[in-house]
Design a protein around this motif. Sequence first.
Motif, PDB file in Angstrom:
ATOM      1  N   LYS A 185       0.809  -1.217   0.000  1.00  0.00           N
ATOM      2  CA  LYS A 185       0.000   0.000   0.000  1.00  0.00           C
ATOM      3  C   LYS A 185       0.843   1.268   0.000  1.00  0.00           C
ATOM      4  O   LYS A 185       0.504   2.242  -0.681  1.00  0.00           O
ATOM      5  CB  LYS A 185      -0.933  -0.008   1.218  1.00  0.00           C
ATOM      6  CG  LYS A 185      -1.998   1.067   1.181  1.00  0.00           C
ATOM      7  CD  LYS A 185      -3.069   0.826   2.240  1.00  0.00           C
ATOM      8  CE  LYS A 185      -4.221   1.817   2.052  1.00  0.00           C
ATOM      9  NZ  LYS A 185      -5.308   1.580   3.035  1.00  0.00           N
ATOM     10  N   TRP A 186       1.936   1.256   0.746  1.00  0.00           N
ATOM     11  CA  TRP A 186       2.688   2.504   0.919  1.00  0.00           C
ATOM     12  C   TRP A 186       4.172   2.393   0.576  1.00  0.00           C
ATOM     13  O   TRP A 186       4.890   3.384   0.644  1.00  0.00           O
ATOM     14  CB  TRP A 186       2.531   2.998   2.354  1.00  0.00           C
ATOM     15  CG  TRP A 186       1.106   3.358   2.683  1.00  0.00           C
ATOM     16  CD1 TRP A 186       0.304   4.240   2.027  1.00  0.00           C
ATOM     17  CD2 TRP A 186       0.313   2.829   3.764  1.00  0.00           C
ATOM     18  NE1 TRP A 186      -0.931   4.306   2.620  1.00  0.00           N
ATOM     19  CE2 TRP A 186      -0.961   3.450   3.696  1.00  0.00           C
ATOM     20  CE3 TRP A 186       0.552   1.903   4.776  1.00  0.00           C
ATOM     21  CZ2 TRP A 186      -1.976   3.170   4.602  1.00  0.00           C
ATOM     22  CZ3 TRP A 186      -0.463   1.624   5.674  1.00  0.00           C
ATOM     23  CH2 TRP A 186      -1.713   2.257   5.583  1.00  0.00           C
ATOM     24  N   GLY A 187       4.638   1.193   0.233  1.00  0.00           N
ATOM     25  CA  GLY A 187       6.027   1.053  -0.178  1.00  0.00           C
ATOM     26  C   GLY A 187       6.303   1.887  -1.417  1.00  0.00           C
ATOM     27  O   GLY A 187       5.516   1.881  -2.370  1.00  0.00           O
ATOM     28  N   GLY A 188       7.412   2.593  -1.418  1.00  0.00           N
ATOM     29  CA  GLY A 188       7.741   3.467  -2.540  1.00  0.00           C
ATOM     30  C   GLY A 188       7.178   4.862  -2.382  1.00  0.00           C
ATOM     31  O   GLY A 188       7.655   5.798  -3.032  1.00  0.00           O
ATOM     32  N   GLN A 189       6.144   5.008  -1.531  1.00  0.00           N
ATOM     33  CA  GLN A 189       5.581   6.333  -1.264  1.00  0.00           C
ATOM     34  C   GLN A 189       6.163   6.927   0.017  1.00  0.00           C
ATOM     35  O   GLN A 189       6.534   8.094   0.059  1.00  0.00           O
ATOM     36  CB  GLN A 189       4.065   6.249  -1.121  1.00  0.00           C
ATOM     37  CG  GLN A 189       3.310   5.751  -2.338  1.00  0.00           C
ATOM     38  CD  GLN A 189       1.813   5.700  -2.071  1.00  0.00           C
ATOM     39  OE1 GLN A 189       1.234   6.631  -1.520  1.00  0.00           O
ATOM     40  NE2 GLN A 189       1.179   4.591  -2.441  1.00  0.00           N
ATOM     41  N   ALA A 190       6.189   6.121   1.062  1.00  0.00           N
ATOM     42  CA  ALA A 190       6.656   6.598   2.357  1.00  0.00           C
ATOM     43  C   ALA A 190       8.141   6.939   2.293  1.00  0.00           C
ATOM     44  O   ALA A 190       8.956   6.122   1.869  1.00  0.00           O
ATOM     45  CB  ALA A 190       6.405   5.545   3.420  1.00  0.00           C
ATOM     46  N   GLU A 191       8.475   8.131   2.728  1.00  0.00           N
ATOM     47  CA  GLU A 191       9.871   8.564   2.748  1.00  0.00           C
ATOM     48  C   GLU A 191      10.472   8.479   4.144  1.00  0.00           C
ATOM     49  O   GLU A 191      11.668   8.694   4.316  1.00  0.00           O
ATOM     50  CB  GLU A 191       9.978   9.985   2.199  1.00  0.00           C
ATOM     51  CG  GLU A 191       9.619  10.056   0.713  1.00  0.00           C
ATOM     52  CD  GLU A 191       9.765  11.438   0.117  1.00  0.00           C
ATOM     53  OE1 GLU A 191      10.113  12.383   0.881  1.00  0.00           O
ATOM     54  OE2 GLU A 191       9.528  11.585  -1.097  1.00  0.00           O
ATOM     55  N   VAL A 192       9.627   8.176   5.137  1.00  0.00           N
ATOM     56  CA  VAL A 192      10.130   7.919   6.478  1.00  0.00           C
ATOM     57  C   VAL A 192       9.178   6.938   7.152  1.00  0.00           C
ATOM     58  O   VAL A 192       7.961   7.019   6.989  1.00  0.00           O
ATOM     59  CB  VAL A 192      10.261   9.222   7.311  1.00  0.00           C
ATOM     60  CG1 VAL A 192       8.916   9.911   7.491  1.00  0.00           C
ATOM     61  CG2 VAL A 192      10.902   8.940   8.663  1.00  0.00           C
ATOM     62  N   ALA A 193       9.750   5.982   7.867  1.00  0.00           N
ATOM     63  CA  ALA A 193       8.969   5.058   8.689  1.00  0.00           C
ATOM     64  C   ALA A 193       9.385   5.265  10.135  1.00  0.00           C
ATOM     65  O   ALA A 193      10.577   5.244  10.457  1.00  0.00           O
ATOM     66  CB  ALA A 193       9.207   3.610   8.274  1.00  0.00           C
ATOM     67  N   LEU A 194       8.404   5.507  10.988  1.00  0.00           N
ATOM     68  CA  LEU A 194       8.666   5.669  12.410  1.00  0.00           C
ATOM     69  C   LEU A 194       7.710   4.761  13.164  1.00  0.00           C
ATOM     70  O   LEU A 194       6.669   4.361  12.641  1.00  0.00           O
ATOM     71  CB  LEU A 194       8.505   7.121  12.848  1.00  0.00           C
ATOM     72  CG  LEU A 194       7.146   7.794  12.628  1.00  0.00           C
ATOM     73  CD1 LEU A 194       6.963   8.941  13.617  1.00  0.00           C
ATOM     74  CD2 LEU A 194       7.049   8.367  11.206  1.00  0.00           C
ATOM     75  N   ALA A 195       8.081   4.409  14.396  1.00  0.00           N
ATOM     76  CA  ALA A 195       7.320   3.409  15.126  1.00  0.00           C
ATOM     77  C   ALA A 195       7.154   3.824  16.575  1.00  0.00           C
ATOM     78  O   ALA A 195       7.585   4.909  16.991  1.00  0.00           O
ATOM     79  CB  ALA A 195       8.016   2.053  15.026  1.00  0.00           C
ATOM     80  N   SER A 196       6.549   2.950  17.351  1.00  0.00           N
ATOM     81  CA  SER A 196       6.300   3.209  18.766  1.00  0.00           C
ATOM     82  C   SER A 196       7.474   2.790  19.646  1.00  0.00           C
ATOM     83  O   SER A 196       7.398   2.914  20.868  1.00  0.00           O
ATOM     84  CB  SER A 196       5.032   2.469  19.208  1.00  0.00           C
ATOM     85  OG  SER A 196       3.932   2.867  18.424  1.00  0.00           O
ATOM     86  N   HIS A 197       8.515   2.268  19.036  1.00  0.00           N
ATOM     87  CA  HIS A 197       9.783   1.964  19.694  1.00  0.00           C
ATOM     88  C   HIS A 197      10.899   2.267  18.694  1.00  0.00           C
ATOM     89  O   HIS A 197      10.684   2.279  17.480  1.00  0.00           O
ATOM     90  CB  HIS A 197       9.857   0.489  20.107  1.00  0.00           C
ATOM     91  CG  HIS A 197       8.876   0.088  21.157  1.00  0.00           C
ATOM     92  ND1 HIS A 197       9.098   0.223  22.510  1.00  0.00           N
ATOM     93  CD2 HIS A 197       7.637  -0.457  21.060  1.00  0.00           C
ATOM     94  CE1 HIS A 197       8.048  -0.212  23.183  1.00  0.00           C
ATOM     95  NE2 HIS A 197       7.149  -0.634  22.324  1.00  0.00           N
ATOM     96  N   HIS A 198      12.083   2.514  19.224  1.00  0.00           N
ATOM     97  CA  HIS A 198      13.276   2.703  18.401  1.00  0.00           C
ATOM     98  C   HIS A 198      13.251   3.998  17.581  1.00  0.00           C
ATOM     99  O   HIS A 198      12.511   4.928  17.915  1.00  0.00           O
ATOM    100  CB  HIS A 198      13.506   1.475  17.499  1.00  0.00           C
ATOM    101  CG  HIS A 198      13.624   0.197  18.262  1.00  0.00           C
ATOM    102  ND1 HIS A 198      12.995  -0.966  17.872  1.00  0.00           N
ATOM    103  CD2 HIS A 198      14.283  -0.109  19.420  1.00  0.00           C
ATOM    104  CE1 HIS A 198      13.261  -1.942  18.718  1.00  0.00           C
ATOM    105  NE2 HIS A 198      14.037  -1.441  19.677  1.00  0.00           N
ATOM    106  N   TRP A 199      14.056   4.063  16.576  1.00  0.00           N
ATOM    107  CA  TRP A 199      14.331   5.270  15.805  1.00  0.00           C
ATOM    108  C   TRP A 199      13.746   5.122  14.395  1.00  0.00           C
ATOM    109  O   TRP A 199      13.485   4.006  13.929  1.00  0.00           O
ATOM    110  CB  TRP A 199      15.843   5.495  15.742  1.00  0.00           C
ATOM    111  CG  TRP A 199      16.560   4.266  15.259  1.00  0.00           C
ATOM    112  CD1 TRP A 199      16.927   3.969  13.991  1.00  0.00           C
ATOM    113  CD2 TRP A 199      16.950   3.124  16.050  1.00  0.00           C
ATOM    114  NE1 TRP A 199      17.515   2.726  13.919  1.00  0.00           N
ATOM    115  CE2 TRP A 199      17.545   2.187  15.162  1.00  0.00           C
ATOM    116  CE3 TRP A 199      16.850   2.805  17.406  1.00  0.00           C
ATOM    117  CZ2 TRP A 199      18.035   0.957  15.608  1.00  0.00           C
ATOM    118  CZ3 TRP A 199      17.342   1.586  17.834  1.00  0.00           C
ATOM    119  CH2 TRP A 199      17.931   0.671  16.949  1.00  0.00           C
TER     120      TRP A 199
END
Length: 653
Positions: A334-348
């Motif tokens: 759905k979002w691969g290739g579109q998202a330029e940043v991935a962030l989560a509820s843990h880590h960086w």
Amino acid sequence: MRRLTALLLASALPCAAIAQDAASEATRTAQAELAKRLPLGDPRDMANATRGKLAEIADGVITDSAGKIIWDRRPYAFLASETAPDTVNPSLWRQARLNAVHGLFEVVPDRIWQLRGYDLSVMTVIRGKSGWIVVDPLLSEEAAAASWKLFADTVEAKAGKRPIKAVIFSHSHSDHFGGVGGIVTPEQVQRDKIRIIAPHGFSDEATAENVLAGGAMGRRALYMFGSILNPGPAGQVDTGLGPKLSSGTIGYMEPTETVSENGGPLTIDGLAFDFLDAGGTEAPSEFVFYIPAYKALHTTEVVTHNLHNILTLRGAQVRDALRWSKVIDATLLKWGGQAEVALASHHWPTWGAGEVSTLLANQRDAYRYVHDRTLFLANRGATLHELADATAEAPVQARDFSTRGYYGTLNHDMKAVYQRYFGWWDGNPANFNPLPPEQSGPRYVALAGGADKLLAAGKAAIAAGEYRWAAELLNKLVFAEPDNPAARAALASAYDQLGYQAESGAWRNYYLAGAASLRGNAITSVSGNGQSRSFVSAIPTAVFFDALATRFDAAKGLAIKGIFQFVLPDSKETVAVVVGGGVEVPRYGVTDTAPTATVALDRKTLDDVMLGQAQFPALMQSGAIRIEGDRMAFLSWFALHPPADPRFNVVVP
């Protein structure tokens, strides 16, 4: 019933303190071999972990209103060294140093920020059209309040003060909603119409998790998170998922709206979001979401920088590795290739469209590997313990640190998949009903020719670097003779080396906490997170009575028979508890025409009892609890619900 989901008090076992072992030659060799085959010097993760840092809380110290420290990074100054000591797996050391980076970070310029390193989890702040949208306000109110102050003092001081317009709970684990009271009050939510947004099923899952089995889960969590260990190169260094748990107050607020299992678009404070349901992966109630305007993908706890637990060591229901991999693949599609940043509820975060897609693909492959290899081997006769030993790490784990077993491991995740499909039994009738350790231990000692010979065999295994075998042998001896100091010391030595070599923070903590308990030097002053009234009040009444039934002493109550009816006027609820044959059956919403006794008390009063702020005898004297019918029958029955001792033994009988 007080603090059912809290981490509970630890207790040291009664023996003289014994010095902890240094890393053995076998452990040093194992650490060196791992360091040779992994690119530990790859600087990309540290660059991402430090990117955009704006400010930090001085010394990483957070206190509550009374001045009690609930978060302190000063004892972890030893992590400043780039070189891992022999007593820490070099890969885990790398992860611990990344998790130790704390502060306020700008993720998308002037649009998204994160507060990291002030709890096990991460809090995200997103700029909307007119205010702030906060995602996952940490575990404790104190940590959330201090983190929000850092954000306000840094960002709002420059950009101007804005109101919080919405709070998003990404999933139903308390380290992602428990701190909400530190950033907004219920009065603010109602007055300012602040939206509290969560995935479907959130309320039941968030408040009920751990209530029924909270005592055992809390005890095991002390070992898993290393709460009874001192920080240090030979002690607690990290959990793998984050530094550790904060020790403040866990709160709760009921969502004002939920996102359905169909997901889809939702506008929050003028900003478009797109949600994808992820329930049944890392949590029963969970979603991931994408913000098109910022090209930002929030993967919550479905994709983090480690292989997660399919079955957490503290205890939980087994998760679905197959669905987990499919949700990640759906996210990628759905979002691969579109998202330029991935962030989560843990880590960086991870920046770059290509890097985000690679992260998603590799994480998907890791969970798929865990699932498919388990069933490949199980369908060829491998049992629960055999299949994990027969499986090499996934190819992706050699090239991507985000898939390594810093929290979950390939070993225990495969066992969890086996359990999900086949249960606890391996199919061998010899293992239908094995003797418990207290009974089998003395027989093993006799078979070995006595305690001295079994001890000698265990020590020989330690000398040969066969620590798993040593632990198996010496555990039999300790359960046969729990007061044997030489047996305890030897088993602790085996646990030391297993802990030092563990790449998983959870495994390391559990081994070393076991060793500390055997030596009698586990921290005994550890107290858990206190639960606020908002959290306790949100626990469904039906769940409370189900939990009460688990405390019924059936052995002493076999002869008791009756129906004890509870009426809660303030919440307009009724529960009829049918008792007989050593079993309690709570019937929520049911009243009986001829109960043995009827007990009237407000739900608020019940909450007082759960919080430890009131006791039944005093409440009965004051009239806050009214009993009609056979009063003595009720009191006799209720007395058969003793609280469990939260300090029960784990590594000895």
